[in-house]
Design a protein around this motif. Structure first.
Motif, PDB file in Angstrom:
ATOM      1  N   PHE A 150       9.324  15.168   3.861  1.00 39.27           N
ATOM      2  CA  PHE A 150       8.385  14.337   2.967  1.00 39.27           C
ATOM      3  C   PHE A 150       9.194  14.024   1.594  1.00 39.27           C
ATOM      4  N   GLU A 151       9.875  15.085   0.838  1.00 40.61           N
ATOM      5  CA  GLU A 151      10.474  15.128  -0.347  1.00 40.61           C
ATOM      6  C   GLU A 151      11.538  14.061  -0.188  1.00 40.61           C
ATOM      7  N   GLN A 152      12.429  14.151   0.988  1.00 39.91           N
ATOM      8  CA  GLN A 152      13.357  13.119   0.983  1.00 39.91           C
ATOM      9  C   GLN A 152      13.019  11.618   1.426  1.00 39.91           C
ATOM     10  N   LEU A 153      11.805  11.586   1.894  1.00 42.67           N
ATOM     11  CA  LEU A 153      11.099  10.294   2.010  1.00 42.67           C
ATOM     12  C   LEU A 153      10.882   9.734   0.809  1.00 42.67           C
ATOM     13  N   ARG A 154      10.248  10.726  -0.205  1.00 43.03           N
ATOM     14  CA  ARG A 154      10.059  10.435  -1.511  1.00 43.03           C
ATOM     15  C   ARG A 154      10.946   9.855  -2.368  1.00 43.03           C
TER      16      ARG A 154
ATOM     17  N   THR B 150      10.759  -1.288   4.410  1.00 47.12           N
ATOM     18  CA  THR B 150      10.073  -1.121   5.818  1.00 47.12           C
ATOM     19  C   THR B 150      10.554   0.150   6.437  1.00 47.12           C
ATOM     20  N   ILE B 151      11.865   0.655   6.051  1.00 45.22           N
ATOM     21  CA  ILE B 151      12.207   1.887   6.895  1.00 45.22           C
ATOM     22  C   ILE B 151      11.303   2.963   6.360  1.00 45.22           C
ATOM     23  N   VAL B 152      11.310   2.905   4.793  1.00 43.42           N
ATOM     24  CA  VAL B 152      10.338   4.154   4.415  1.00 43.42           C
ATOM     25  C   VAL B 152       8.903   4.020   4.956  1.00 43.42           C
ATOM     26  N   LEU B 153       8.349   2.939   5.038  1.00 48.49           N
ATOM     27  CA  LEU B 153       7.058   2.630   5.671  1.00 48.49           C
ATOM     28  C   LEU B 153       6.809   3.183   6.987  1.00 48.49           C
ATOM     29  N   LEU B 154       8.017   2.727   7.964  1.00 48.86           N
ATOM     30  CA  LEU B 154       7.922   3.250   9.275  1.00 48.86           C
ATOM     31  C   LEU B 154       8.002   4.814   9.298  1.00 48.86           C
ATOM     32  N   ASP B 155       8.916   5.474   8.519  1.00 52.70           N
ATOM     33  CA  ASP B 155       9.252   6.652   8.501  1.00 52.70           C
ATOM     34  C   ASP B 155       7.886   7.613   7.934  1.00 52.70           C
ATOM     35  N   LEU B 156       7.143   6.913   7.127  1.00 47.85           N
ATOM     36  CA  LEU B 156       6.072   7.630   6.733  1.00 47.85           C
ATOM     37  C   LEU B 156       4.805   7.604   7.975  1.00 47.85           C
TER      38      LEU B 156
ATOM     39  N   LYS C  86       1.000  -1.262   0.077  1.00 49.46           N
ATOM     40  CA  LYS C  86      -0.016   0.091  -0.053  1.00 49.46           C
ATOM     41  C   LYS C  86       0.778   1.408   0.064  1.00 49.46           C
ATOM     42  N   LEU C  87       2.023   1.221   0.010  1.00 52.96           N
ATOM     43  CA  LEU C  87       2.985   2.361   0.404  1.00 52.96           C
ATOM     44  C   LEU C  87       2.967   3.379  -0.645  1.00 52.96           C
ATOM     45  N   LYS C  88       2.950   2.736  -2.067  1.00 55.29           N
ATOM     46  CA  LYS C  88       2.948   3.727  -3.156  1.00 55.29           C
ATOM     47  C   LYS C  88       1.754   4.474  -3.275  1.00 55.29           C
ATOM     48  N   GLN C  89       0.627   3.884  -3.025  1.00 56.45           N
ATOM     49  CA  GLN C  89      -0.821   4.480  -2.936  1.00 56.45           C
ATOM     50  C   GLN C  89      -0.791   5.584  -1.991  1.00 56.45           C
ATOM     51  N   MET C  90      -0.054   5.473  -0.810  1.00 63.21           N
ATOM     52  CA  MET C  90      -0.231   6.258   0.310  1.00 63.21           C
ATOM     53  C   MET C  90       0.876   7.546  -0.076  1.00 63.21           C
ATOM     54  N   MET C  91       1.865   7.001  -0.584  1.00 66.95           N
ATOM     55  CA  MET C  91       2.808   8.332  -0.924  1.00 66.95           C
ATOM     56  C   MET C  91       2.347   9.085  -2.061  1.00 66.95           C
ATOM     57  N   ASP C  92       1.730   8.635  -3.092  1.00 68.97           N
ATOM     58  CA  ASP C  92       0.966   9.389  -4.159  1.00 68.97           C
ATOM     59  C   ASP C  92       0.015  10.221  -3.408  1.00 68.97           C
ATOM     60  N   PHE C  93      -1.071   9.550  -2.660  1.00 67.24           N
ATOM     61  CA  PHE C  93      -1.774  10.353  -1.982  1.00 67.24           C
ATOM     62  C   PHE C  93      -1.277  11.511  -1.222  1.00 67.24           C
ATOM     63  N   LEU C  94      -0.297  11.273  -0.343  1.00 67.50           N
ATOM     64  CA  LEU C  94       0.252  12.357   0.307  1.00 67.50           C
ATOM     65  C   LEU C  94       1.114  13.550  -0.466  1.00 67.50           C
ATOM     66  N   ALA C  95       1.605  12.932  -1.445  1.00 64.43           N
ATOM     67  CA  ALA C  95       2.077  14.023  -2.448  1.00 64.43           C
ATOM     68  C   ALA C  95       1.137  15.050  -2.736  1.00 64.43           C
TER      69      ALA C  95
END
Length: 186
Positions: free
Chosen positions: A132-136, A146-152, A87-96
């Protein structure tokens, strides 16, 4: 190594829950807790809208904040089901898309109504965008780790507790919120 990551994820989830509970934003737990040990509200959500603590008085902004809460709940549910990475890509796109639209609207409204917290708000938005941009970039370079997921999860959970419940709510004392309340009464 995977076990250590899972243990770290659980510690971070508990830390996030403690932070949010301290801000009184998580739903009151129903009798007992979910099988994974996380408290959930009677409606099954990790976080529920709290009118007293979260409302800005502006229906558009409050609706956008509810959308963010829904995203946090969806991400939590996906993680609990072992599907967080999927689900992470969907969430990253939503948040962007969300942050650019929401931040722009909120800053314009605060400027227009001379909200006393507008400078602090804008500065916090810039800091969030940088993080957020660094996370992206990490996500784009390494995929759904997992690290990106936890950071988000940590980023949006802390944002809800520290920004929405303390800075954005200052808008309710401005004419922007007053005009929204007047329109609802008529």
């Amino acid at each position: 190594q995977l076990q250590k990551l899972l243990e770290s994820a659980e510690r971070q989830t508990k830390e996030l829950a403690r932070t949010a509970l301290a801000a009184s934003i998580y739903s009151r737990p129903a009798p007992g807790t979910a099988a994974n040990g996380h408290a959930k509200s009677s409606n099954g959500r990790l976080i529920s809208w709290n009118e007293e603590k979260m409302t800005t008085g502006n229906e558009t902004i409050d609706g956008q904040h509810r959308d963010l809460i829904q995203m946090i709940n969806d991400l939590h549910d996906a993680c609990s089901a072992g599907e967080g990475k999927e689900k992470l890509k969907q969430m990253m796109d939503f948040l962007a898309a969300y942050v650019h639209k929401h931040f722009s609207f909120e800053e314009q409204l605060m400027d227009q109504h001379r909200c006393p917290s507008r400078a602090v708000n804008k500065s916090a938005h810039q800091k969030f965008l940088k993080t957020f941009e660094q996370l992206r970039q990490d996500f784009d370079a390494h995929g759904p780790t997992t690290i990106v997921l936890l950071d988000l999860r940590k980023l949006v959970g802390e944002w809800l507790a520290t920004h929405i419940c303390s800075i954005d709510t200052k808008l309710r004392d401005t004419s922007a919120a007053s005009s929204c309340r007047a329109a609802r009464r008529s």
